[in-house]
Design a protein around this motif. Structure first.
Motif, PDB file in Angstrom:
ATOM      1  N   LYS A  48      35.429  50.085  54.483  1.00 49.34           N
ATOM      2  CA  LYS A  48      37.013  50.124  54.757  1.00 49.34           C
ATOM      3  C   LYS A  48      37.752  49.573  53.709  1.00 49.34           C
ATOM      4  N   VAL A  49      37.457  49.704  52.424  1.00 52.49           N
ATOM      5  CA  VAL A  49      38.144  49.246  51.343  1.00 52.49           C
ATOM      6  C   VAL A  49      39.717  49.820  51.116  1.00 52.49           C
ATOM      7  N   LEU A  50      39.647  51.021  51.642  1.00 51.12           N
ATOM      8  CA  LEU A  50      40.886  51.524  51.610  1.00 51.12           C
ATOM      9  C   LEU A  50      41.665  51.472  52.829  1.00 51.12           C
ATOM     10  N   TRP A 213      38.083  42.592  33.228  1.00 52.81           N
ATOM     11  CA  TRP A 213      38.748  43.489  34.379  1.00 52.81           C
ATOM     12  C   TRP A 213      39.979  42.774  35.086  1.00 52.81           C
ATOM     13  N   GLN A 214      39.544  41.302  35.226  1.00 59.00           N
ATOM     14  CA  GLN A 214      40.598  40.546  36.097  1.00 59.00           C
ATOM     15  C   GLN A 214      42.070  40.804  35.225  1.00 59.00           C
ATOM     16  N   ALA A 215      41.758  40.281  34.039  1.00 63.74           N
ATOM     17  CA  ALA A 215      43.067  40.104  33.048  1.00 63.74           C
ATOM     18  C   ALA A 215      43.809  41.414  33.016  1.00 63.74           C
ATOM     19  N   ALA A 216      43.147  42.660  32.880  1.00 61.20           N
ATOM     20  CA  ALA A 216      43.880  43.931  32.795  1.00 61.20           C
ATOM     21  C   ALA A 216      44.732  44.199  34.181  1.00 61.20           C
ATOM     22  N   LEU A 217      44.148  43.750  35.276  1.00 63.24           N
ATOM     23  CA  LEU A 217      44.693  43.995  36.204  1.00 63.24           C
ATOM     24  C   LEU A 217      45.910  43.150  36.497  1.00 63.24           C
ATOM     25  N   PHE A 218      45.713  41.758  36.170  1.00 59.32           N
ATOM     26  CA  PHE A 218      46.931  40.708  36.193  1.00 59.32           C
ATOM     27  C   PHE A 218      48.055  40.953  35.318  1.00 59.32           C
ATOM     28  N   GLN A 219      47.530  41.394  34.219  1.00 58.34           N
ATOM     29  CA  GLN A 219      48.848  41.809  33.144  1.00 58.34           C
ATOM     30  C   GLN A 219      49.383  43.173  33.538  1.00 58.34           C
ATOM     31  N   LEU A 223      47.404  42.294  42.027  1.00 56.59           N
ATOM     32  CA  LEU A 223      46.590  40.735  42.249  1.00 56.59           C
ATOM     33  C   LEU A 223      45.509  41.388  43.080  1.00 56.59           C
ATOM     34  N   VAL A 224      44.211  40.593  42.388  1.00 56.71           N
ATOM     35  CA  VAL A 224      43.060  40.948  43.194  1.00 56.71           C
ATOM     36  C   VAL A 224      42.724  40.434  44.463  1.00 56.71           C
ATOM     37  N   THR A 225      42.576  41.308  45.633  1.00 59.72           N
ATOM     38  CA  THR A 225      42.258  40.534  46.904  1.00 59.72           C
ATOM     39  C   THR A 225      40.834  40.656  47.152  1.00 59.72           C
ATOM     40  N   ALA A 226      40.007  41.382  46.554  1.00 57.46           N
ATOM     41  CA  ALA A 226      38.601  41.575  47.004  1.00 57.46           C
ATOM     42  C   ALA A 226      37.726  41.967  45.642  1.00 57.46           C
ATOM     43  N   VAL A 227      36.455  41.381  45.458  1.00 58.08           N
ATOM     44  CA  VAL A 227      35.470  42.127  44.510  1.00 58.08           C
ATOM     45  C   VAL A 227      34.151  42.087  45.305  1.00 58.08           C
ATOM     46  N   LEU A 228      33.853  43.168  45.499  1.00 56.93           N
ATOM     47  CA  LEU A 228      32.779  43.252  46.571  1.00 56.93           C
ATOM     48  C   LEU A 228      31.475  43.403  45.468  1.00 56.93           C
ATOM     49  N   MET A 252      17.893  42.494  41.865  1.00 55.41           N
ATOM     50  CA  MET A 252      17.914  41.345  40.980  1.00 55.41           C
ATOM     51  C   MET A 252      19.351  41.041  40.525  1.00 55.41           C
ATOM     52  N   VAL A 253      20.319  42.141  40.185  1.00 57.72           N
ATOM     53  CA  VAL A 253      21.684  41.837  39.675  1.00 57.72           C
ATOM     54  C   VAL A 253      22.599  42.813  40.629  1.00 57.72           C
ATOM     55  N   PRO A 254      23.729  42.399  40.787  1.00 56.28           N
ATOM     56  CA  PRO A 254      24.576  43.310  41.310  1.00 56.28           C
ATOM     57  C   PRO A 254      24.665  44.649  40.573  1.00 56.28           C
ATOM     58  N   SER A 255      24.660  46.065  41.055  1.00 52.64           N
ATOM     59  CA  SER A 255      24.801  47.104  40.347  1.00 52.64           C
ATOM     60  C   SER A 255      26.468  47.775  40.404  1.00 52.64           C
ATOM     61  N   THR A 256      26.798  48.039  41.624  1.00 55.09           N
ATOM     62  CA  THR A 256      28.102  48.478  41.951  1.00 55.09           C
ATOM     63  C   THR A 256      29.080  47.413  41.985  1.00 55.09           C
ATOM     64  N   THR A 257      30.159  47.262  41.259  1.00 61.15           N
ATOM     65  CA  THR A 257      31.350  46.390  41.885  1.00 61.15           C
ATOM     66  C   THR A 257      32.433  47.067  42.228  1.00 61.15           C
ATOM     67  N   ILE A 258      32.965  46.622  43.290  1.00 62.66           N
ATOM     68  CA  ILE A 258      34.203  47.434  44.017  1.00 62.66           C
ATOM     69  C   ILE A 258      35.357  46.375  43.965  1.00 62.66           C
ATOM     70  N   TRP A 259      36.256  46.811  43.071  1.00 66.05           N
ATOM     71  CA  TRP A 259      37.622  45.899  43.072  1.00 66.05           C
ATOM     72  C   TRP A 259      38.822  46.430  43.874  1.00 66.05           C
ATOM     73  N   GLN A 260      39.354  45.524  44.604  1.00 65.02           N
ATOM     74  CA  GLN A 260      40.311  45.955  45.395  1.00 65.02           C
ATOM     75  C   GLN A 260      41.724  44.775  45.070  1.00 65.02           C
ATOM     76  N   ALA A 261      42.715  45.554  44.660  1.00 58.55           N
ATOM     77  CA  ALA A 261      44.020  44.824  44.212  1.00 58.55           C
ATOM     78  C   ALA A 261      45.234  45.439  44.956  1.00 58.55           C
ATOM     79  N   ARG A 262      46.432  44.703  44.737  1.00 58.92           N
ATOM     80  CA  ARG A 262      47.389  44.999  45.365  1.00 58.92           C
ATOM     81  C   ARG A 262      48.710  44.796  44.315  1.00 58.92           C
ATOM     82  N   LYS A 263      49.619  45.705  44.423  1.00 60.53           N
ATOM     83  CA  LYS A 263      50.699  45.494  43.751  1.00 60.53           C
ATOM     84  C   LYS A 263      51.778  44.665  44.720  1.00 60.53           C
TER      85      LYS A 263
END
Ligand SMILES: C[S@@+](CC[C@H](N)C(=O)[O-])C[C@H]1O[C@@H](n2cnc3c(N)ncnc32)[C@H](O)[C@@H]1O
Length: 272
Positions: A48-50, A213-219, A223-228, A252-263
């Motif tokens: 339910k990311v969206l 990734w975080q810098a590009a969103l912030f610039q 605002l990042v609300t979740a990184v799954l 062993m390592v995360p494969s998919t990263t899901i970013w959620q951000a808000r304006k």
């Protein structure tokens, strides 16, 4: 940056589109809304990311064969979905035509580059999202500025892409992993294909660190609300069309990263 990467990827994805749809049909069709190469991760019906999409105006970037757009339209959203590949867009239109969507026309498909959303006015959408779509193939500083522009205040931006760690490890090995690329190497990852008619295409994908990734969103004012970073489940990985990637790596390592951000409703420079 590799010159003409957008044109290059357009050509490459035009050649690849039908094969991609064929290979990943079992993951893409079925309605669960999977957030990417499915190394065992759950889909949108669980995550339910969206959120609730009914009545929302949604823009999808890099829509491929249109499975996500159709799914969201069937849940009551009004979706415009774009992709750089003309062939993917055609396949998406065909896919949507074969499925009942009420009201008809609430999933539309356009050819376009996710770095240039000039077709849409400021504040046109409640949600912009991309499932393993355009974000790995574009200049994210440019793309995210455009995303922020077309979002309404309070709007949501969500996307999935490979974890930066995953990029660095080889796809071989059942009990050990080899680092094949420095985490800090931002040069493009390219692959040339030779097609049966003798033509060649170049696939160009970009690698960014988590900080990038975080810098590009912030610039861009988001605002990042979740990184799954989802922990895989072995039985789901076994059923995945990406199961050629060894379970050892996947576990062993995360494969998919899901970013959620808000304006934010208030611009960032007025908050801080
Ligand atoms: C891995 S596929 C994912 C497609 C779809 N989202 C899915 O879940 O199957 C990546 C997609 O990104 C698209 N793409 C690549 N570069 C793009 C760009 N600059 N703008 C928009 N889409 C792009 C490709 O054509 C391709 O359809």
């Amino acid at each position: 940056m590799t010159q003409n990467y957008v044109a290059s990827n357009r050509e490459d994805w035009n050649r690849e589109a039908e094969r991609y749809q064929e290979r990943h049909r079992a993951n893409l069709v079925g309605g669960n809304g999977l957030w990417g190469p499915v190394f065992g991760v759950p889909g949108e019906s669980e995550l339910k990311v969206l959120g609730d999409v009914a009545g929302k105006d949604i823009l999808e970037l890099g829509c491929g064969g249109g499975q996500w757009a159709v799914r969201l339209a069937r849940q009551g959203a009004k979706v415009v979905a774009q992709d750089i590949s003309d062939v993917q867009v055609e396949l998406a239109r065909k896919f949507a035509a074969g499925i009942e969507i009420v009201p008809p026309g609430s999933a539309e498909f356009r050819q376009g580059n996710a770095e240039d959303l000039g077709e849409w006015d400021d504040g046109s959408f409640d949600i912009v999202f991309s499932n393993f779509g355009a974000v790995g193939f574009v200049n994210i500083e440019v793309c995210f500025q455009e995303v922020a522009r077309v979002l309404r205040p309070g709007g949501l931006f969500a996307f999935s892409w490979l974890s930066p760690f995953f990029d660095c490890l080889s796809d071989e090995g059942d009990d050990q992993l080899e680092i094949v690329r420095p985490y800090f190497d931002r040069s493009p990852m390219t692959a040339e294909s030779l097609w049966p008619d003798g033509t060649r295409t170049l696939y160009v994908q970009f690698h960014h660190t988590f900080g990038d990734w975080q810098a590009a969103l912030f610039q861009a004012g988001l605002l990042v609300t979740a990184v799954l970073e989802l922990e895989p489940q072995r039985d789901r990985w076994r059923e995945s069309t990406w199961r050629n990637v060894p379970w050892y790596k996947v576990s062993m390592v995360p494969s998919t990263t899901i970013w959620q951000a808000r304006k934010p409703r208030v611009p960032l420079d007025q908050i801080f």
